[in-house]
Enzyme design. Structure first.
Site, PDB file in Angstrom:
ATOM      1  N   ASN A   6      35.068 -13.650  75.994  1.00  0.00           N
ATOM      2  CA  ASN A   6      34.067 -12.629  76.860  1.00  0.00           C
ATOM      3  C   ASN A   6      34.755 -11.736  77.144  1.00  0.00           C
ATOM      4  O   ASN A   6      35.021 -12.072  78.913  1.00  0.00           O
ATOM      5  CB  ASN A   6      33.265 -13.888  77.292  1.00  0.00           C
ATOM      6  CG  ASN A   6      32.032 -13.104  77.701  1.00  0.00           C
ATOM      7  OD1 ASN A   6      31.622 -11.770  77.730  1.00  0.00           O
ATOM      8  ND2 ASN A   6      31.083 -13.471  78.934  1.00  0.00           N
ATOM      9  N   TRP A   7      34.388 -10.301  77.333  1.00  0.00           N
ATOM     10  CA  TRP A   7      35.054  -9.595  77.666  1.00  0.00           C
ATOM     11  C   TRP A   7      34.075  -8.709  79.191  1.00  0.00           C
ATOM     12  O   TRP A   7      34.026  -8.566  79.987  1.00  0.00           O
ATOM     13  CB  TRP A   7      35.440  -8.129  77.074  1.00  0.00           C
ATOM     14  CG  TRP A   7      36.847  -8.313  76.437  1.00  0.00           C
ATOM     15  CD1 TRP A   7      37.613  -8.958  75.718  1.00  0.00           C
ATOM     16  CD2 TRP A   7      37.945  -6.910  76.469  1.00  0.00           C
ATOM     17  NE1 TRP A   7      37.858  -8.322  74.788  1.00  0.00           N
ATOM     18  CE2 TRP A   7      38.320  -7.425  75.362  1.00  0.00           C
ATOM     19  CE3 TRP A   7      37.961  -6.095  76.850  1.00  0.00           C
ATOM     20  CZ2 TRP A   7      39.718  -6.522  75.267  1.00  0.00           C
ATOM     21  CZ3 TRP A   7      38.401  -4.805  76.920  1.00  0.00           C
ATOM     22  CH2 TRP A   7      40.004  -5.419  76.234  1.00  0.00           C
ATOM     23  N   LYS A   8      33.227  -9.357  79.006  1.00  0.00           N
ATOM     24  CA  LYS A   8      32.456  -9.148  79.206  1.00  0.00           C
ATOM     25  C   LYS A   8      31.818  -7.455  80.003  1.00  0.00           C
ATOM     26  O   LYS A   8      32.193  -6.590  78.977  1.00  0.00           O
ATOM     27  CB  LYS A   8      31.832  -9.492  81.055  1.00  0.00           C
ATOM     28  CG  LYS A   8      32.296 -10.992  81.230  1.00  0.00           C
ATOM     29  CD  LYS A   8      31.700 -12.293  82.248  1.00  0.00           C
ATOM     30  CE  LYS A   8      32.035 -13.515  81.570  1.00  0.00           C
ATOM     31  NZ  LYS A   8      31.945 -13.592  83.361  1.00  0.00           N
ATOM     32  N   HIS A  13      24.305 -16.152  78.396  1.00  0.00           N
ATOM     33  CA  HIS A  13      25.196 -16.534  79.498  1.00  0.00           C
ATOM     34  C   HIS A  13      25.060 -16.344  80.547  1.00  0.00           C
ATOM     35  O   HIS A  13      23.483 -15.564  80.657  1.00  0.00           O
ATOM     36  CB  HIS A  13      25.999 -14.916  78.652  1.00  0.00           C
ATOM     37  CG  HIS A  13      27.100 -15.567  80.168  1.00  0.00           C
ATOM     38  ND1 HIS A  13      27.217 -15.351  81.207  1.00  0.00           N
ATOM     39  CD2 HIS A  13      28.556 -15.676  79.302  1.00  0.00           C
ATOM     40  CE1 HIS A  13      28.377 -15.609  81.657  1.00  0.00           C
ATOM     41  NE2 HIS A  13      29.463 -15.893  80.957  1.00  0.00           N
ATOM     42  N   GLU A  69      25.201 -14.990  82.999  1.00  0.00           N
ATOM     43  CA  GLU A  69      25.057 -13.618  84.007  1.00  0.00           C
ATOM     44  C   GLU A  69      23.491 -13.123  82.511  1.00  0.00           C
ATOM     45  O   GLU A  69      22.789 -11.543  83.487  1.00  0.00           O
ATOM     46  CB  GLU A  69      26.044 -12.578  83.348  1.00  0.00           C
ATOM     47  CG  GLU A  69      27.073 -13.206  84.669  1.00  0.00           C
ATOM     48  CD  GLU A  69      28.818 -12.850  83.934  1.00  0.00           C
ATOM     49  OE1 GLU A  69      28.840 -12.383  83.364  1.00  0.00           O
ATOM     50  OE2 GLU A  69      29.536 -13.894  84.935  1.00  0.00           O
ATOM     51  N   GLU A  83      28.772 -24.134  80.642  1.00  0.00           N
ATOM     52  CA  GLU A  83      29.743 -23.042  82.149  1.00  0.00           C
ATOM     53  C   GLU A  83      29.129 -23.398  83.275  1.00  0.00           C
ATOM     54  O   GLU A  83      27.901 -22.369  83.547  1.00  0.00           O
ATOM     55  CB  GLU A  83      29.213 -22.017  81.570  1.00  0.00           C
ATOM     56  CG  GLU A  83      30.411 -21.491  79.969  1.00  0.00           C
ATOM     57  CD  GLU A  83      30.412 -19.517  80.053  1.00  0.00           C
ATOM     58  OE1 GLU A  83      31.554 -19.849  79.661  1.00  0.00           O
ATOM     59  OE2 GLU A  83      29.649 -19.137  79.631  1.00  0.00           O
ATOM     60  N   GLY A 107      34.362 -17.169  86.561  1.00  0.00           N
ATOM     61  CA  GLY A 107      35.121 -16.150  87.896  1.00  0.00           C
ATOM     62  C   GLY A 107      35.453 -17.224  88.917  1.00  0.00           C
ATOM     63  O   GLY A 107      35.768 -16.252  89.486  1.00  0.00           O
ATOM     64  N   SER A 117      36.131 -20.505  84.472  1.00  0.00           N
ATOM     65  CA  SER A 117      37.598 -20.674  85.418  1.00  0.00           C
ATOM     66  C   SER A 117      38.868 -21.965  83.978  1.00  0.00           C
ATOM     67  O   SER A 117      39.252 -22.129  84.920  1.00  0.00           O
ATOM     68  CB  SER A 117      37.687 -21.801  86.599  1.00  0.00           C
ATOM     69  OG  SER A 117      36.937 -20.175  86.588  1.00  0.00           O
ATOM     70  N   GLY A 129      36.404 -15.774  80.178  1.00  0.00           N
ATOM     71  CA  GLY A 129      36.156 -14.898  80.813  1.00  0.00           C
ATOM     72  C   GLY A 129      36.880 -14.099  81.136  1.00  0.00           C
ATOM     73  O   GLY A 129      37.487 -13.397  80.304  1.00  0.00           O
ATOM     74  N   GLY A 130      37.469 -13.927  82.594  1.00  0.00           N
ATOM     75  CA  GLY A 130      38.937 -13.425  83.379  1.00  0.00           C
ATOM     76  C   GLY A 130      39.803 -13.784  82.062  1.00  0.00           C
ATOM     77  O   GLY A 130      40.214 -12.103  82.278  1.00  0.00           O
TER      78      GLY A 130
HETATM   79  P1  PGA Z   1      35.281 -17.016  83.318  1.00  0.00           P
HETATM   80  O1  PGA Z   1      34.685 -16.514  83.001  1.00  0.00           O
HETATM   81  O2  PGA Z   1      36.992 -17.283  82.553  1.00  0.00           O
HETATM   82  O3  PGA Z   1      35.912 -16.061  84.077  1.00  0.00           O
HETATM   83  O4  PGA Z   1      35.013 -18.201  84.416  1.00  0.00           O
HETATM   84  C1  PGA Z   1      33.180 -17.570  81.736  1.00  0.00           C
HETATM   85  C2  PGA Z   1      32.685 -17.242  81.653  1.00  0.00           C
HETATM   86  O5  PGA Z   1      31.381 -16.483  81.744  1.00  0.00           O
HETATM   87  O6  PGA Z   1      31.927 -16.964  80.265  1.00  0.00           O
END
Ligand code: PGA
Length: 269
Positions: free
Chosen positions: A13-15, A106, A108, A176, A182, A217, A238-239
């Site tokens: 997930n690039w966000k 998600h 967010e 999640e 994050g 994470s 994500g990251g």
């Molecule tokens: P993260 O994000 O791997 O940076 O913790 C995961 C996500 O939001 O799907």
């Protein structure tokens, strides 16, 4: 409920990150390193990589992935097909540019865009109708976690969305926890396994064919601990998506562990 889910998945997930050059550089590096390390055949067999860049870069990513086993997904979609819905992107449009998967709900999206369970459920139903694979994200805050209410909270989130999705549909549920996203502090793999195993056994969740995923994470150092758990079939990162060298290291580990046989389903028959 039982499932034949095939290979594990790693969803990237690039966000809201990237620019044309960054997307090009990162995805070329990812593709070329995987090729150099001879991992393409594993990615056809043992592990499915699904990259979800922002909408404007989907076609670019698709071009870079031609001739590779890398898959394309999106970070969200609308539940309507077309019309006067300014700013919205439909599932048909996603398919048009080569997506086969879509992340929905998600945390967010829920926090910053007011996404409701009903929206998430309607989007998932539309994705299923179109043949796009939906990944519904759920997860609790640290307050809920500390209060020992995680299972009830997550179950309620899943049920509230699944009521809009026809029985028998195949979906991925991505657990999640908000406090793990994050933060560099992932959940413990055993705790996630226990939670997901309990959810997989829930009588109320037997109408749909569910696969479970963990996100929060995840990096090269802990991806193996999640994918070796019997009820965790996929991971969402994500990251890590933005760091091709670390991502390739994580993929190498994931390929190693997913080649080991594991009983992917531990549900009541
Ligand atoms: P993260 O994000 O791997 O940076 O913790 C995961 C996500 O939001 O799907």
């Amino acid at each position: 409920m039982s499932g034949s889910w095939g290979p594990a998945s790693l969803i990237c997930n690039w966000k809201m990150n990237g620019a044309i050059q960054k997307v090009q550089r990162t995805l070329h590096e990812l593709r070329d390193q995987l090729d150099e390390k001879g991992l393409f055949s594993n990615l056809e067999r043992d592990l499915k990589i699904i990259v979800c860049p922002p909408y404007p870069y989907l076609s670019l990513a698709k071009q870079i992935f031609i001739g590779t086993p890398l898959h394309l997904g999106a970070q969200d979609m609308d539940f309507r097909d077309s019309g006067a819905f300014t700013g919205a992107v439909s599932g048909m449009m996603l398919e048009d540019v080569g997506c086969n998967t879509v992340i929905l709900g998600h945390s967010e999206r829920r926090e910053f865009f007011g996404e409701t369970e009903e929206f998430v459920g309607r989007k998932a139903a539309k994705a299923v109708e179109l043949g796009l694979h939906p990944i519904i994200c759920v997860g609790e805050s640290s307050q809920v976690n500390l209060a020992g209410e995680t299972k009830n909270f997550v179950l309620n989130q899943i049920l509230s969305s699944l009521q809009f999705v026809p029985s028998g549909s195949k979906l991925t549920i991505a657990y999640e926890p908000l406090w793990a996203i994050g933060s560099g502090r992932s959940a413990e793999a055993e705790d996630v396994q226990n939670l997901l195993e309990a959810l997989a056994r829930e009588p109320d969740l037997q109408d749909h064919i569910l696969e479970f995923c963990y996100g929060g994470s995840v990096g090269p150092q802990n991806i193996g601990s999640f994918l070796t758990q019997p009820t965790i079939n996929s991971v969402l990162v994500g990251g890590l998506s933005l760091k091709p060298q670390d991502l390739v290291r994580a993929i190498q580990t994931a390929v190693e562990v997913t080649q080991q046989p594991k009983n992917t389903w531990k549900v009541a028959s």
